[in-house]
Enzyme design. Sequence first.
Site, short mmCIF file in Angstrom:
data_model
loop_
_atom_site.label_atom_id
_atom_site.label_comp_id
_atom_site.label_asym_id
_atom_site.label_seq_id
_atom_site.Cartn_x
_atom_site.Cartn_y
_atom_site.Cartn_z
N GLY A 1 -9.44 -5.18 3.08
CA GLY A 1 -9.51 -6.35 2.20
C GLY A 1 -9.64 -5.64 0.83
O GLY A 1 -8.98 -6.29 0.22
N ALA A 2 -9.60 -4.70 0.27
CA ALA A 2 -9.00 -3.84 -0.45
C ALA A 2 -8.16 -4.38 -1.81
O ALA A 2 -7.74 -4.45 -2.69
CB ALA A 2 -9.88 -2.45 -1.08
N GLY A 3 -7.20 -4.70 -0.64
CA GLY A 3 -5.76 -4.55 -1.81
C GLY A 3 -5.17 -5.40 -1.66
O GLY A 3 -4.85 -6.09 -2.68
N ASP A 4 -6.14 -6.80 -0.60
CA ASP A 4 -6.39 -7.91 -0.58
C ASP A 4 -6.86 -8.73 -2.19
O ASP A 4 -6.34 -9.35 -2.92
CB ASP A 4 -6.28 -8.48 0.06
CG ASP A 4 -5.63 -8.62 1.98
OD1 ASP A 4 -4.32 -8.58 1.49
OD2 ASP A 4 -6.75 -7.90 2.18
N ASN B 1 -7.79 -3.22 -9.83
CA ASN B 1 -8.14 -2.33 -9.38
C ASN B 1 -9.72 -3.00 -9.91
O ASN B 1 -10.70 -2.28 -8.74
CB ASN B 1 -8.18 -1.36 -9.83
CG ASN B 1 -6.67 -0.64 -10.07
OD1 ASN B 1 -5.80 -0.39 -9.15
ND2 ASN B 1 -6.04 0.28 -11.20
N SER C 1 0.89 -1.11 -0.10
CA SER C 1 0.14 -0.08 -0.19
C SER C 1 1.15 1.06 -0.51
O SER C 1 1.71 1.28 0.48
CB SER C 1 -0.37 0.40 1.01
OG SER C 1 -0.21 0.02 2.28
#
Length: 384
Positions: A242-245, A269, A192
Amino acid sequence: MVTTAAAAHKPQQQQTRVLIVGNYCHDVLIQDDTVKAESLGGAASFISNVVNGMSIPCNLVSKVGEDFKYPVDYTPIVIPTSKTTVFHAYFDLGIHGNGHQDRVLKRVCACDPIRPSDLPDVRSNFGMAVGVGGEILPETLERMIDICDSVFVDIQALIRVFDSVDGTVKLVKLEETGFYSMLPRIGVLKASSEEAVFMDVEEVRKWCCVVVTTGKDGCKVYWKDGELRISPFSANQEDPTGAGDSFLGGFVAGLVQGLAVPDAALLGNLFGSLTVEQIGLPKFDSRLLQRVKDEVQTRKMQYLHCERSDNELEFLKPAGHEQFQASLGSAKLIPPCSSQARPWTPSNSPKETEKTPIPHYTVQAKLLVNSVYEEPIQTVEGKP
């Protein structure tokens, strides 16, 4: 259903596409000294959710204790002498409060680490080291590098340390860890924007591809000879957890299916934007998933006609990249199937909630909109 460690965890199989390594966790969100929500945690749960949605075969290696309480698609190894990893996330302001919502993340219980002997005796095209509680050991990553054609690593698996008294999560510089020397042997390091300051991106990009997620601004891809910013997809944020996961899951899903890095990052994305629009582990609409699969397949066929190396990642934007972004954006606008429930929200009445299928992995939806994985946490020096 879970198995014990003695239950011959590693069946002989043909080479798999993706190997995901990271422990499942129990997440507890606390506000004003009150438990607001509990749910399944761990990057592996979000990543496998995306990989499953894209119908990509994978193995998942995770350890839990006998107290593990969530149904999952991939059976973890149960350690009878240990408890499941537990994280407490403390928030100091209300959900809709003004100003910065500071978060203190504490690992209050840690399951056993994942060891090289826990990994399957089969090769995988793509390995994903995505620990959240210190469960990825240097020797485990070494083994993943040996049995996978390419390894993708979430930097949180490498730079998190835990206070010996209360388990507070802190971050250390990547070069101070036992993983730094392995960088030339991994394919991609994901971080991140808050985590990226704990490495020298200009140095690390000489050894491997670096992908930095920047929330609503999409992501940026760095490699030895260049860099690219990949556009985001708009989203009505409900919960960024959890968006990055999910991004990493979509990114690898794209690469598995033969997309160039910029196109695969677009897919990442997209799944990141879909995740923040639901509370807890997202449930992806079946029609949307099919449309996304169709668009990826079409893009793959277009890309087959481009000159490329089969042994290396392709970093330059192929012709039609913007059109691919537009097609994925259109897929996101598809109305959900009427047979599929709308995402759970706190405004739903108990009666309505009882009729609403919950995501496969979760028993209780998260009530807070703060991210356990994506927001800044304390550093070793105590500075954000």
